[in-house]
Write a protein that holds these residues in place. Structure first.
Motif, PDB file in Angstrom:
ATOM      1  N   GLN A  25     -55.240 -47.428 -15.744  1.00  0.00           N
ATOM      2  CA  GLN A  25     -55.996 -47.177 -17.104  1.00  0.00           C
ATOM      3  C   GLN A  25     -53.974 -47.025 -17.918  1.00  0.00           C
ATOM      4  OE1 GLN A  25     -58.779 -45.797 -17.901  1.00  0.00           O
ATOM      5  NE2 GLN A  25     -58.800 -46.501 -15.607  1.00  0.00           N
ATOM      6  N   ASP A  26     -54.836 -47.784 -19.440  1.00  0.00           N
ATOM      7  CA  ASP A  26     -54.249 -47.381 -21.021  1.00  0.00           C
ATOM      8  C   ASP A  26     -53.954 -46.382 -21.103  1.00  0.00           C
ATOM      9  OD1 ASP A  26     -54.148 -50.044 -20.504  1.00  0.00           O
ATOM     10  OD2 ASP A  26     -55.677 -50.835 -21.105  1.00  0.00           O
ATOM     11  N   GLY A  27     -53.087 -45.731 -21.567  1.00  0.00           N
ATOM     12  CA  GLY A  27     -53.203 -44.532 -22.308  1.00  0.00           C
ATOM     13  C   GLY A  27     -53.222 -43.327 -21.299  1.00  0.00           C
ATOM     14  N   GLY A  28     -53.459 -43.331 -20.505  1.00  0.00           N
ATOM     15  CA  GLY A  28     -53.979 -41.852 -19.424  1.00  0.00           C
ATOM     16  C   GLY A  28     -54.402 -41.760 -18.468  1.00  0.00           C
ATOM     17  N   THR A  29     -54.573 -41.231 -17.807  1.00  0.00           N
ATOM     18  CA  THR A  29     -55.073 -40.449 -16.183  1.00  0.00           C
ATOM     19  C   THR A  29     -56.422 -40.581 -16.761  1.00  0.00           C
ATOM     20  OG1 THR A  29     -54.354 -38.812 -16.060  1.00  0.00           O
ATOM     21  CG2 THR A  29     -53.076 -40.471 -15.336  1.00  0.00           C
ATOM     22  N   SER A  30     -57.594 -40.541 -15.501  1.00  0.00           N
ATOM     23  CA  SER A  30     -58.387 -39.874 -15.957  1.00  0.00           C
ATOM     24  C   SER A  30     -59.169 -39.859 -14.414  1.00  0.00           C
ATOM     25  CB  SER A  30     -59.746 -40.765 -17.023  1.00  0.00           C
ATOM     26  OG  SER A  30     -59.467 -42.545 -15.982  1.00  0.00           O
ATOM     27  N   GLY A  39     -49.896 -44.959  -1.775  1.00  0.00           N
ATOM     28  CA  GLY A  39     -48.887 -45.175  -0.668  1.00  0.00           C
ATOM     29  C   GLY A  39     -48.177 -43.429  -0.560  1.00  0.00           C
ATOM     30  N   THR A  40     -46.976 -44.285  -1.345  1.00  0.00           N
ATOM     31  CA  THR A  40     -45.931 -42.210  -1.445  1.00  0.00           C
ATOM     32  C   THR A  40     -47.127 -41.296  -2.054  1.00  0.00           C
ATOM     33  OG1 THR A  40     -44.601 -43.101  -3.658  1.00  0.00           O
ATOM     34  CG2 THR A  40     -44.093 -43.804  -0.963  1.00  0.00           C
ATOM     35  N   THR A  41     -46.277 -39.911  -1.671  1.00  0.00           N
ATOM     36  CA  THR A  41     -47.388 -38.953  -2.664  1.00  0.00           C
ATOM     37  C   THR A  41     -46.914 -39.210  -3.579  1.00  0.00           C
ATOM     38  OG1 THR A  41     -45.648 -37.689  -1.991  1.00  0.00           O
ATOM     39  CG2 THR A  41     -47.663 -37.206  -0.108  1.00  0.00           C
ATOM     40  N   ALA A  42     -47.906 -38.034  -4.217  1.00  0.00           N
ATOM     41  CA  ALA A  42     -48.042 -38.010  -6.069  1.00  0.00           C
ATOM     42  C   ALA A  42     -48.212 -36.840  -6.234  1.00  0.00           C
ATOM     43  CB  ALA A  42     -49.543 -38.535  -7.213  1.00  0.00           C
ATOM     44  N   GLU A  43     -46.989 -35.817  -7.530  1.00  0.00           N
ATOM     45  CA  GLU A  43     -46.582 -34.898  -7.896  1.00  0.00           C
ATOM     46  C   GLU A  43     -48.650 -34.634  -8.931  1.00  0.00           C
ATOM     47  OE1 GLU A  43     -43.953 -35.256 -10.544  1.00  0.00           O
ATOM     48  OE2 GLU A  43     -42.539 -35.384  -9.464  1.00  0.00           O
ATOM     49  N   PRO A  44     -48.728 -33.225  -7.634  1.00  0.00           N
ATOM     50  CA  PRO A  44     -49.685 -31.598  -8.603  1.00  0.00           C
ATOM     51  C   PRO A  44     -50.583 -32.439  -9.572  1.00  0.00           C
ATOM     52  CG  PRO A  44     -48.346 -30.615  -7.750  1.00  0.00           C
ATOM     53  CD  PRO A  44     -47.238 -31.826  -7.765  1.00  0.00           C
ATOM     54  N   GLY A  45     -49.970 -33.157 -10.699  1.00  0.00           N
ATOM     55  CA  GLY A  45     -50.444 -33.082 -11.774  1.00  0.00           C
ATOM     56  C   GLY A  45     -50.377 -34.542 -12.362  1.00  0.00           C
ATOM     57  N   GLY A  46     -50.725 -35.235 -11.406  1.00  0.00           N
ATOM     58  CA  GLY A  46     -50.656 -36.996 -11.355  1.00  0.00           C
ATOM     59  C   GLY A  46     -49.320 -37.712 -12.104  1.00  0.00           C
ATOM     60  N   LYS A  47     -48.348 -36.411 -12.315  1.00  0.00           N
ATOM     61  CA  LYS A  47     -47.504 -37.608 -13.062  1.00  0.00           C
ATOM     62  C   LYS A  47     -46.313 -38.431 -11.911  1.00  0.00           C
ATOM     63  CE  LYS A  47     -43.564 -38.035 -15.470  1.00  0.00           C
ATOM     64  NZ  LYS A  47     -43.520 -38.310 -17.168  1.00  0.00           N
ATOM     65  N   PRO A  48     -46.850 -39.921 -12.813  1.00  0.00           N
ATOM     66  CA  PRO A  48     -45.712 -40.614 -10.911  1.00  0.00           C
ATOM     67  C   PRO A  48     -44.740 -39.964 -10.799  1.00  0.00           C
ATOM     68  CG  PRO A  48     -47.057 -41.976 -13.194  1.00  0.00           C
ATOM     69  CD  PRO A  48     -46.693 -40.515 -13.269  1.00  0.00           C
ATOM     70  N   GLY A  49     -44.716 -41.076  -9.389  1.00  0.00           N
ATOM     71  CA  GLY A  49     -43.520 -40.377  -8.957  1.00  0.00           C
ATOM     72  C   GLY A  49     -43.130 -41.557  -7.288  1.00  0.00           C
ATOM     73  N   THR A 215     -47.355 -54.002 -11.050  1.00  0.00           N
ATOM     74  CA  THR A 215     -47.241 -52.955 -11.850  1.00  0.00           C
ATOM     75  C   THR A 215     -48.293 -52.706 -13.237  1.00  0.00           C
ATOM     76  OG1 THR A 215     -45.245 -54.176 -11.898  1.00  0.00           O
ATOM     77  CG2 THR A 215     -45.631 -52.919 -13.149  1.00  0.00           C
ATOM     78  N   GLY A 216     -48.358 -51.454 -12.255  1.00  0.00           N
ATOM     79  CA  GLY A 216     -49.705 -51.153 -12.811  1.00  0.00           C
ATOM     80  C   GLY A 216     -48.887 -49.495 -14.179  1.00  0.00           C
ATOM     81  N   SER A 217     -49.213 -48.339 -14.701  1.00  0.00           N
ATOM     82  CA  SER A 217     -49.013 -47.814 -15.197  1.00  0.00           C
ATOM     83  C   SER A 217     -49.898 -46.617 -15.716  1.00  0.00           C
ATOM     84  CB  SER A 217     -48.867 -48.284 -16.893  1.00  0.00           C
ATOM     85  OG  SER A 217     -50.106 -47.717 -17.274  1.00  0.00           O
ATOM     86  N   ILE A 218     -48.617 -44.910 -14.953  1.00  0.00           N
ATOM     87  CA  ILE A 218     -50.031 -43.906 -15.071  1.00  0.00           C
ATOM     88  C   ILE A 218     -49.516 -43.367 -16.379  1.00  0.00           C
ATOM     89  CG2 ILE A 218     -50.951 -42.088 -14.161  1.00  0.00           C
ATOM     90  CD1 ILE A 218     -50.349 -43.061 -11.424  1.00  0.00           C
ATOM     91  N   GLU A 219     -50.125 -42.894 -17.687  1.00  0.00           N
ATOM     92  CA  GLU A 219     -49.309 -41.743 -18.104  1.00  0.00           C
ATOM     93  C   GLU A 219     -48.465 -42.557 -18.991  1.00  0.00           C
ATOM     94  OE1 GLU A 219     -48.585 -38.275 -17.002  1.00  0.00           O
ATOM     95  OE2 GLU A 219     -50.907 -37.716 -17.717  1.00  0.00           O
TER      96      GLU A 219
END
Length: 265
Positions: A25-30, A39-49, A215-219
């Motif tokens: 998503q452009d400009g953030g998450t929804s 894939g690998t797991t993500a942090e609770p707030g959806g922050k990429p990692g 290559t995508g993007s989150i926030e």
């Protein structure tokens, strides 16, 4: 993080990205869980990692040489047949296999550039057009149990009538070349931007295979998504893994791919 929580987050994340809920998503998450990807797991707030991994150089992922190319029965499997050939826990040491939670709900992303639609279809969790049957699996590295960056691979097994399976491979291969500069999509959840597409030199498998990174993007943070499609006869397996911690290309375990490819009819 406990194994149960890790597995739950990973499975939910995989389902969300494959359903294209804000995976790029452009400009953030929804969407339903902060727009986490698979894939690998993500942090609770959806922050990429994600998990540090070496970044494969771009290159060709060709089919095996004729002397190593497996034969095929050509059988078009139904859902029960696909479930029978899907990897199972214990077949590959160190990996646990389970049905993908929410895998039946595919995404709705449509590429603004029609040449890139085969890539969007894979991201949606719906490679190809009208497969005869589809089965989803999640494969987790149990040696990383309890780690936030536990490796989680999503598998999509599809069977195709006629020449649809080779055509699927051709369409993805053509799209990787045509969309190297990235592409944009739209869906019921809003627009998404993928900034780059490149082919990867992962070990070949089956009668033919192709591996690539989107290559995508989150926030605003880059999220590399790595895919490998493997075909033998009328069956195609799509493998998918992502990195949410380092923005570096994650590794798709070659042994896992080879083990699954060996089971294709």
């Amino acid at each position: 993080m406990t194994k149960a929580r890790t597995a739950a987050i990973a499975a939910t994340a995989a389902a969300l990205c494959l359903a294209a809920v804000a995976c790029g998503q452009d400009g953030g998450t929804s969407g339903r869980d902060g727009g986490k990807a698979a894939g690998t797991t993500a942090e609770p707030g959806g922050k990429p990692g994600g998990k540090p991994a070496s970044d494969p150089a771009a290159g060709e992922s060709a089919a095996p040489s004729p002397t190593s190319t497996p034969t095929s029965t050509g059988e078009v499997l139904d859902k029960t047949g696909l479930a029978g050939i899907a990897l199972k826990t214990g077949e590959v040491a160190g990996y646990e296999v389970a049905p993908l939670q929410g895998g039946e709900e595919t995404g709705t992303e449509r590429s603004e550039n029609k040449d890139c639609q085969p890539l969007a279809a894979v991201i949606n969790g719906a490679p190809g057009t009208g497969p005869a049957a589809t089965v989803f699996r999640t494969v987790m590295d149990t040696s990383e149990e309890g780690k936030d960056d536990q490796t989680v691979v999503t598998e999509i097994l599809t069977s195709h009538a006629g020449d649809a399976a080779p055509q699927l491979m051709r369409s993805v291969r053509d799209a990787v070349r045509a969309c190297a500069g990235g592409f944009r999509t739209s869906s019921e959840d809003g627009p998404s931007t993928y900034s780059e597409v490149k082919q990867l030199p992962l070990p070949p498998a089956g009668q033919e295979s192709i591996a690539y990174q989107v290559t995508g993007s989150i926030e605003g943070d880059k999220v590399p998504l790595v895919f490998q499609l493997v075909r033998t006869g009328s069956t195609v397996v799509t493998f998918y893994v992502a990195d949410f911690l380092t923005a570096r290309a994650p590794q798709l375990p070659a042994g896992l791919v080879a083990a699954q490819a060996a089971k294709l009819p």
